[in-house]
Design a protein around this motif. Structure first.
Motif, PDB file in Angstrom:
ATOM      1  N   ARG A  74       0.848  -1.188   0.000  1.00  0.00           N
ATOM      2  CA  ARG A  74       0.000   0.000   0.000  1.00  0.00           C
ATOM      3  C   ARG A  74       0.883   1.236   0.000  1.00  0.00           C
ATOM      4  N   LEU A  75       0.774   2.041  -1.052  1.00  0.00           N
ATOM      5  CA  LEU A  75       1.502   3.300  -1.157  1.00  0.00           C
ATOM      6  C   LEU A  75       0.505   4.449  -1.197  1.00  0.00           C
ATOM      7  N   ASP A  76       1.000   5.675  -1.205  1.00  0.00           N
ATOM      8  CA  ASP A  76       0.113   6.837  -1.182  1.00  0.00           C
ATOM      9  C   ASP A  76      -0.849   6.851  -2.366  1.00  0.00           C
ATOM     10  N   SER A  77      -0.409   6.342  -3.512  1.00  0.00           N
ATOM     11  CA  SER A  77      -1.223   6.410  -4.726  1.00  0.00           C
ATOM     12  C   SER A  77      -2.110   5.189  -4.927  1.00  0.00           C
ATOM     13  N   GLY A  78      -2.019   4.195  -4.038  1.00  0.00           N
ATOM     14  CA  GLY A  78      -2.896   3.041  -4.173  1.00  0.00           C
ATOM     15  C   GLY A  78      -2.250   1.756  -3.701  1.00  0.00           C
ATOM     16  N   LEU A  79      -2.982   0.649  -3.921  1.00  0.00           N
ATOM     17  CA  LEU A  79      -2.501  -0.681  -3.550  1.00  0.00           C
ATOM     18  C   LEU A  79      -1.938  -1.352  -4.796  1.00  0.00           C
ATOM     19  N   PHE A  80      -0.671  -1.775  -4.707  1.00  0.00           N
ATOM     20  CA  PHE A  80       0.013  -2.391  -5.847  1.00  0.00           C
ATOM     21  C   PHE A  80       0.399  -3.829  -5.509  1.00  0.00           C
ATOM     22  N   GLN A  81       0.444  -4.670  -6.543  1.00  0.00           N
ATOM     23  CA  GLN A  81       0.897  -6.048  -6.386  1.00  0.00           C
ATOM     24  C   GLN A  81       2.024  -6.304  -7.370  1.00  0.00           C
ATOM     25  N   ILE A  82       3.079  -6.988  -6.910  1.00  0.00           N
ATOM     26  CA  ILE A  82       4.260  -7.250  -7.735  1.00  0.00           C
ATOM     27  C   ILE A  82       3.976  -8.471  -8.597  1.00  0.00           C
TER      28      ILE A  82
END
Length: 450
Positions: A349-357
């Motif tokens: 979870r980063l400031d710009s959204g939830l990311f998955q690698i």
């Protein structure tokens, strides 16, 4: 001489009982009722009538505002009267804040009603015809529109409760006569005579003057409220159509809005700003939205704050933003550079959204998985060479071209390794930068929840 007002028994047999039962037919068949009982003449008559019409299906609530030295005595009186009628009764003491005591007391009452109202229970209030006429007059004097002038409804469905006002078409003179005929006890609130309060001033000072000139004024004003209720219902149908054509609760398309007539534009903006709140914005606030935001310069970053929301224009769209969302950039503390590690299938979870690698056809080198990478917010002036594009371009220009909202740009973060830009995390996803770390079959962060 015989009184021109019908006696209680006549009205009970001929009209009133039928009217009340007809209104109650609009309610759920198995409804129960919570009666707001101040102890005054109107509410004591209502309590008496409801106890006869709906035995075993009512209970009463008395709100002790604690504003009078005899407030506790009134609460005791209501309890005693309910006991005689075999009606369950509760007393709720409330604290009334300073400022406009009439408004604050009203808000405190409704909060207490909400607290004690059971599911599917209907709140019954003793508002009568003069209350309705006074409401229309007072709202007219404060510049209300159709919604305000529609005043009170006999059956009023709201989000959190159903209100029923069985006495709304009954004059105060009839109520006084019936109360006398039934020999009902009640209390007198001295604030009803205190012309410091708007409603008391209207009743004591304005009403006699107007009624002397227009004897049928009270009935006429009440009738106007019903006409306004019809107009409000029609207007709501039009507003629903206009909102569906121009956008939704969060945004309006300005090009489509401009195709409406001036009056429909103004009404739609007013209802749109109201949202889920009870009251419309003041007329001048709607004008400010039009002049300061909608018609501001194209390159201006104008914003209007009202009632917990910011209204901003981006390109040809008007947005309604929660205050916390709009002010996030100003309230955000300066975050130092971070070091992060990524693994396949990891979610972050980063400031710009939830990311998955995830594995991609083209991405960052697998050798970077598990390594410490630098993450920082943009400072301005950065350039990026996007993978698959020709040459470097200012990051600011690419952000503008991507139509990322200005109030979301503070969430953008740059990923790097040994001062080499690897990519940029944005609300629109991860932008891969051209670098020596790119390879076929590599990995990228994939935005899964913005």
């Amino acid at each position: 001489m015989r009184s021109t007002l019908p006696t209680f028994n006549e009205v009970w047999q001929q009209q009133f009982r039928l009217d009340v039962l007809k209104q109650s037919s609009l309610l759920a068949e198995n409804s129960t009722f919570l009666i707001g009982c101040s102890g005054g003449m109107d509410s004591m008559l209502l309590l008496h009538l409801m106890s006869q019409l709906f035995p075993g299906k009512i209970r009463a609530i008395h709100i002790n505002h604690q504003l009078q030295s005899v407030s506790d005595d009134w609460a005791l009186f209501v309890r005693q009267q309910c006991r005689q009628l075999n009606v369950p009764c509760m007393v709720q003491s409330v604290h009334v804040a300073g400022g406009n005591l009439e408004n604050q007391a009203r808000e405190a009452r409704y909060q207490a009603y909400r607290q004690h109202l059971n599911p599917d229970e209907i709140l019954v209030l003793a508002h009568h015809q003069q209350d309705q006429a006074e409401t229309v007059m007072l709202r007219l004097l404060t510049g209300s529109g159709v919604r305000g002038l529609s005043a009170m409804q006999a059956v009023d469905a709201r989000d959190w409760l159903m209100i029923w006002r069985p006495l709304l078409d009954i004059s105060r003179e009839q109520i006084a006569q019936w109360t006398q005929q039934l020999r009902l006890d009640y209390v007198d609130d001295p604030t009803n005579m205190d012309t410091h309060y708007d409603r008391a001033w209207c009743r004591q000072e304005l009403w006699p003057v107007l009624q002397h000139r227009y004897p049928g004024m009270q009935q006429a004003l009440a009738r106007s409220s019903y006409l306004m209720q019809d107009a409000d219902e029609i207007l709501n149908d039009v507003l629903k159509q206009d909102l569906a054509a121009c956008g939704h609760a969060g945004q309006l398309q300005l090009e489509k809005l401009s195709q409406l007539s001036t009056a429909r534009q103004r009404q739609l903006l007013s209802a749109w700003m109201q949202g889920e709140h009870r009251y419309r914005p003041p007329f001048d606030m709607v004008q400010r939205l039009q002049h300061e935001v909608i018609h501001s310069r194209v390159d201006a970053q104008a914003a209007l704050h009202w009632n917990g929301f910011y209204y901003v224009r981006f390109q040809q769209v008007l947005y309604r933003l929660d205050k916390a969302v709009y002010e996030a950039e100003r309230s955000m503390q300066q975050v130092p550079d971070q070091q992060v590690k990524f693994l396949l299938d990891q979610s972050i979870r980063l400031d710009s959204g939830l990311f998955q690698i995830e594995r991609m056809r083209m991405g960052l080198s697998v050798a970077l998985l598990g390594e410490k990478l630098n993450l920082k917010h943009r400072a301005g002036g950065e350039k990026i060479h996007l993978y698959g594009r020709t040459g470097s371009r200012p990051l600011k220009k690419i952000i503008q071209d991507a139509h990322i909202f200005p109030w979301m740009r503070h969430t953008i973060q740059i990923l790097s390794m040994d001062n080499v830009m690897l990519g940029v995390f944005t609300p629109e996803g991860f932008w891969l930068a051209q670098s020596r770390y790119c390879e076929a079959g590599g990995w990228q962060p994939d935005l899964i929840d913005g």
